[in-house]
Design an enzyme around this catalytic site. Structure first.
Site, short mmCIF file in Angstrom:
data_model
loop_
_atom_site.label_atom_id
_atom_site.label_comp_id
_atom_site.label_asym_id
_atom_site.label_seq_id
_atom_site.Cartn_x
_atom_site.Cartn_y
_atom_site.Cartn_z
N TRP A 116 0.82 -1.21 0.00
CA TRP A 116 0.00 0.00 0.00
C TRP A 116 0.85 1.26 0.00
O TRP A 116 0.49 2.26 -0.63
CB TRP A 116 -0.98 -0.03 1.18
N ASP A 163 -1.82 6.47 6.57
CA ASP A 163 -2.91 5.59 6.13
C ASP A 163 -3.16 4.58 7.24
O ASP A 163 -2.41 3.62 7.41
CB ASP A 163 -2.50 4.90 4.82
N LYS A 211 -12.60 -2.05 7.16
CA LYS A 211 -11.83 -3.02 7.94
C LYS A 211 -12.22 -2.93 9.42
O LYS A 211 -12.59 -3.94 10.01
CB LYS A 211 -10.33 -2.76 7.76
#
Length: 360
Positions: free
Chosen positions: A102, A171, A195
């Protein structure tokens, strides 16, 4: 009805209490005679939901008035581009720490908007560890330092932050509300909801107010952080139902005792699962033990040829979505806030049984 233990990395399991409350309110929210999915985002009813979500999140994370809470659309991947588009106006560069898939995707998008200074990378170590912060290459004149403290795919997590005067942009898609953090140490936090917060469709953004001044009028209106803040996240129709469910999750977290309490549960779950992996020659985890993720636990089998059998039998046992990411293979158990200890214990029991039947 038969519920399974869902170990999916996202969209992930939601607390059953949240799903049940949403079900009870689905046709008629608090006497309004309509579902949240049907009500106007300009209505007093939805505005009360939005205000509740912001207030609960502020309490849970101890967010000061120096920050704006925004609800954006497009997923965290859209923010990979939206962040440099907003925050590098007037700057020549931004620093990025590369610790996994990511981080790499964020770097790729940022290069379209600014000069990226690679602060450090663990790519040569297969992203199994974190670069030494003392050796980071930081440009003091850069717009910010971006990092991803939990790499969902690789299962790597770090809690400490580099010592820098740059605003830290993080993030937290897979760790938000799973552990206590000091929000004041960040310039911006963003997190896709699917999530630890709710269904896919909304991204939580916590932005220090002084950074909003960087947003240029030349940006597309719906991408402009300052405009989004000025319009209370409602430049256009926001993802109303996703925000409503996020508020229910925040309410559930408060009932659990808040982030401090859920963190202790997460520590216990992760410790139990890693102990089962480490106590066996049949299973292995590749990550530097100092940086193992509490949320995403990858593991491999000593005999790769048994992976398909493991997945087939675990699914039959009510343990769903244990496949590792297609880029790394193996297995991965995502044990976010909503995963109870009973689910982790069920997985551990299955792993031991499977080893007993197939191990040498």
């Amino acid at each position: 009805m038969s519920r399974v233990y869902n170990f999916c990395s996202g969209p992930a399991a939601l607390p059953e209490a949240v799903l049940e409350k949403a079900q009870s309110e689905l046709l008629d929210w608090h006497g309004a005679g309509v579902s949240v999915m049907e009500m106007s985002h300009r209505s007093s009813e939805f505005k009360s939901i939005l205000a509740s979500a912001k207030a609960r999140l502020s309490r849970l994370m101890n967010i000061s008035d120096d920050y704006e809470i925004l609800f954006a659309q497009g997923g965290a991947s859209t923010l990979f581009a939206q962040i440099p588009a907003n925050l590098t106006h007037g700057f020549n560069s931004a620093c990025y720490l590369d610790t996994g898939a990511w981080s790499s995707k964020a770097i790729k998008e940022a290069k379209k908007y600014t000069n990226v200074v690679l602060a450090g990378s663990s790519k040569e170590q297969s992203y199994h560890t974190v670069p030494d912060f003392a050796t980071l290459n930081l440009d003091d004149s850069a717009a910010y330092l971006h990092l991803c403290p939990n790499e969902t795919i690789g299962g790597l997590e770090f809690a400490d932050l580099p010592d820098t005067s740059l605003p830290i942009v993080a993030d937290l898609s897979s760790t938000i509300l799973s552990r206590q953090i000091d929000v004041s140490r960040y310039g911006m936090i963003y997190a896709g909801a699917q999530k630890n917060v709710g269904p896919a469709g909304v991204v939580i953004c916590i932005v220090r107010k002084d950074l909003l001044a960087r947003s240029s009028d030349t940006l597309p209106t719906v991408w402009n952080f300052a405009t989004l803040a000025a319009n209370d996240s409602m430049i256009n129709t926001p993802p109303t139902f996703a925000i409503y469910l996020a508020d229910l999750v925040f309410e559930w977290l408060e009932a659990q005792g808040g982030v401090a309490a859920i963190e202790q549960q997460n520590i216990a779950k992760a410790n139990a699962l890693y102990a089962a992996i480490d106590g066996s020659d049949f299973y292995a985890n590749p990550i530097d033990p100092r940086y193992r993720s509490r949320m995403n636990v990858p593991f491999t089998l000593a005999d790769e040829s048994l992976e398909a059998t493991f997945l087939e039998e675990s699914k039959a046992a009510g343990l769903r979505t244990l496949e590792g990411h297609r880029s790394v293979g193996g297995m991965r158990a995502s044990i976010y806030n909503a995963m109870p200890m009973e689910g982790v214990q069920a997985l551990i029991g299955f792993m031991r049984d499977f080893e007993g039947r197939y191990g040498k």
